[in-house]
Scaffold this active site. Structure first.
Site, mmCIF file in Angstrom:
data_model
loop_
_atom_site.group_PDB
_atom_site.id
_atom_site.type_symbol
_atom_site.label_atom_id
_atom_site.label_comp_id
_atom_site.label_asym_id
_atom_site.label_seq_id
_atom_site.Cartn_x
_atom_site.Cartn_y
_atom_site.Cartn_z
ATOM 1 N N LYS A 1 -2.106 -1.586 -4.024
ATOM 2 C CA LYS A 1 -2.832 -0.623 -3.957
ATOM 3 C C LYS A 1 -1.987 0.770 -3.722
ATOM 4 O O LYS A 1 -1.184 0.724 -3.158
ATOM 5 C CB LYS A 1 -3.759 -0.702 -2.725
ATOM 6 C CG LYS A 1 -4.417 0.563 -2.112
ATOM 7 C CD LYS A 1 -5.036 0.324 -0.937
ATOM 8 C CE LYS A 1 -5.791 1.629 -0.661
ATOM 9 N NZ LYS A 1 -6.344 1.551 0.671
ATOM 10 N N ARG B 1 1.156 9.957 5.750
ATOM 11 C CA ARG B 1 1.337 8.614 6.103
ATOM 12 C C ARG B 1 2.554 8.093 5.607
ATOM 13 O O ARG B 1 2.659 6.831 5.577
ATOM 14 C CB ARG B 1 0.276 7.704 5.701
ATOM 15 C CG ARG B 1 -1.090 8.204 5.997
ATOM 16 C CD ARG B 1 -2.230 7.131 5.851
ATOM 17 N NE ARG B 1 -3.706 7.556 5.860
ATOM 18 C CZ ARG B 1 -4.297 7.983 6.953
ATOM 19 N NH1 ARG B 1 -3.575 8.350 8.182
ATOM 20 N NH2 ARG B 1 -5.448 8.351 6.719
ATOM 21 N N LYS C 1 0.923 -1.463 -0.039
ATOM 22 C CA LYS C 1 -0.102 0.002 -0.046
ATOM 23 C C LYS C 1 0.766 1.406 0.188
ATOM 24 O O LYS C 1 1.818 1.605 0.865
ATOM 25 C CB LYS C 1 -0.970 0.235 1.010
ATOM 26 C CG LYS C 1 -1.833 0.997 1.207
ATOM 27 C CD LYS C 1 -2.593 1.335 2.504
ATOM 28 C CE LYS C 1 -3.628 2.098 2.643
ATOM 29 N NZ LYS C 1 -4.391 2.133 3.878
HETATM 30 C C1 PBG Z 1 -7.199 3.046 5.710
HETATM 31 C C2 PBG Z 1 -7.479 2.973 3.932
HETATM 32 C C3 PBG Z 1 -7.373 4.009 3.086
HETATM 33 C C4 PBG Z 1 -7.794 3.495 1.952
HETATM 34 C C5 PBG Z 1 -8.229 2.116 2.144
HETATM 35 N N1 PBG Z 1 -7.953 1.745 3.592
HETATM 36 C C6 PBG Z 1 -6.734 5.349 3.261
HETATM 37 C C7 PBG Z 1 -5.662 5.692 3.568
HETATM 38 O O1 PBG Z 1 -4.736 5.235 3.597
HETATM 39 O O2 PBG Z 1 -5.449 7.154 3.810
HETATM 40 C C8 PBG Z 1 -8.139 4.138 0.520
HETATM 41 C C9 PBG Z 1 -9.058 3.433 -0.289
HETATM 42 C C10 PBG Z 1 -9.400 4.638 -1.419
HETATM 43 O O3 PBG Z 1 -8.873 5.801 -1.458
HETATM 44 O O4 PBG Z 1 -10.257 3.810 -2.150
HETATM 45 N N2 PBG Z 1 -5.956 3.146 5.891
#
Ligand code: PBG
Length: 324
Positions: free
Chosen positions: A247, A216, A194
């Site tokens: 992702k 983050r 991620k």
């Molecule tokens: C939670 C999370 C996020 C997303 C999925 N789980 C946001 C982030 O990390 O700020 C993003 C999903 C999307 O943008 O569709 N940590």
């Protein structure tokens, strides 16, 4: 001319194209993200994501009744006044996620219900875990809470939990918590790769989960580094993940492709909110055909090796695919 090879021979008719086709999308490839809020008979629209709604458990269950894809990914959006420094709402057995899981499982016991496991929607500061005195997210205290939250989701009937906080050893901690609680049959879909991405913008509006300070980047992956992403993802496999995920999706297809070559676990691609809103806006401006565009992007993910795609178009795509 007498050229031996003519690629266009295979592209001449629909039937010839179909026979030699590479990947084919099916309804079974799709997972729909859903946002759960408290209350009853609630469907709230979201400016940042036209066509996506926050819904109460009863409405989510109704939506799932007719859903033609096999899985949903559930996000909790708790009332703003419940947020605190440790995200304690995430441990409530009557919280939005467990209530939604129970309602959905009642209407569609056959549906795979996967729950997002993170604290960013529950903490007042909006970071994905609890903060140490230094102001950084305290890794080990956070994974302890993620394990506890996973137990709440599992007890409500979730089939898989999806830790998304990008804490080190979160998969190991969640696996241990689930096994210790008698939930060895419940799987883990790890948000393994991620990235710290600009494409989460609209989601943070939906889930009200923007960090109040900083970013983050101290825990999510740097977009520049494929080696680090694959290494981090493979650690999650070693810790006991059942699924891996990459992702966002389109900007990271190279990572998806590399990871699927390195693992035998199924890998999901998450087409995130910004990817959705981008195509949606272009379509609303008449610049692009929405359906053609999203099918093309989903096909690209499957071609790159994705076993499943998490996409805000899952309901619509499955509807179209089921009519073919
Ligand atoms: C939670 C999370 C996020 C997303 C999925 N789980 C946001 C982030 O990390 O700020 C993003 C999903 C999307 O943008 O569709 N940590």
């Amino acid at each position: 001319m007498n050229y031996k090879t003519r690629m266009r021979r295979g592209r001449r008719t629909d039937a010839l194209r179909l026979l030699a086709r590479g990947v084919t999308l099916t309804t079974d490839d799709l997972i729909l993200p859903l946002f759960a809020v408290e209350g009853a008979r609630k469907t709230e629209s979201i400016d940042a994501m036209p066509g996506v709604f926050r819904m109460s458990a009863d409405r989510l269950a109704e939506k799932c009744e007719t859903l033609k894809c096999p899985g949903v990914m559930l996000f909790g959006v708790p009332p703003a006044d419940t947020k605190d420094s440790t995200g304690s709402y995430a441990l409530r057995e009557d919280g939005v996620v467990p209530e939604a899981v129970r309602a959905i499982k009642k209407s569609r016991p056959d549906l795979a219900v996967i729950t997002d496991l993170c604290l960013c929607g529950y903490t007042a500061h909006g970071h994905c875990g609890v903060l140490a005195e230094s102001g950084e997210v305290d890794n080990d205290a956070t994974i302890d809470l993620l394990g506890k939250s996973a137990l709440v989701h599992a007890a409500a009937g979730a089939d898989m939990v999806a830790p998304s906080a990008m804490m080190d050893h979160q998969v190991e901690a969640v696996r241990a918590a689930l096994d210790g609680g008698g939930f060895s049959r419940i799987g883990i879909m790890s948000y393994a790769a991620k990235f710290a991405s600009a494409f989460y913008g609209p989601f943070r509006d939906v889930a009200d989960s923007s960090p109040e300070f900083g970013s983050r980047a101290g825990y999510q992956l740097p977009p520049e580094n494929r080696e680090e992403a694959v290494r981090d993802a493979l650690l999650d496999e070693a810790e006991g993940a059942d699924w891996l995920m990459v992702k966002p999706s389109l900007p990271y297809l190279d990572v998806l492709s590399e990871l699927t070559a390195q693992t035998r676990l199924p890998v999901a691609a998450y087409q995130v909110s910004g990817e959705y809103s981008m195509i949606k806006s272009a379509a609303e401006n008449g610049q692009i055909d929405e359906t053609d565009a999203f099918f093309e992007t989903l096909t690209a993910m499957k071609r790159a090796g994705a076993a499943a795609m998490i996409t805000y178009w899952a309901e619509e795509a499955a509807e179209v695919l089921s009519r073919l």
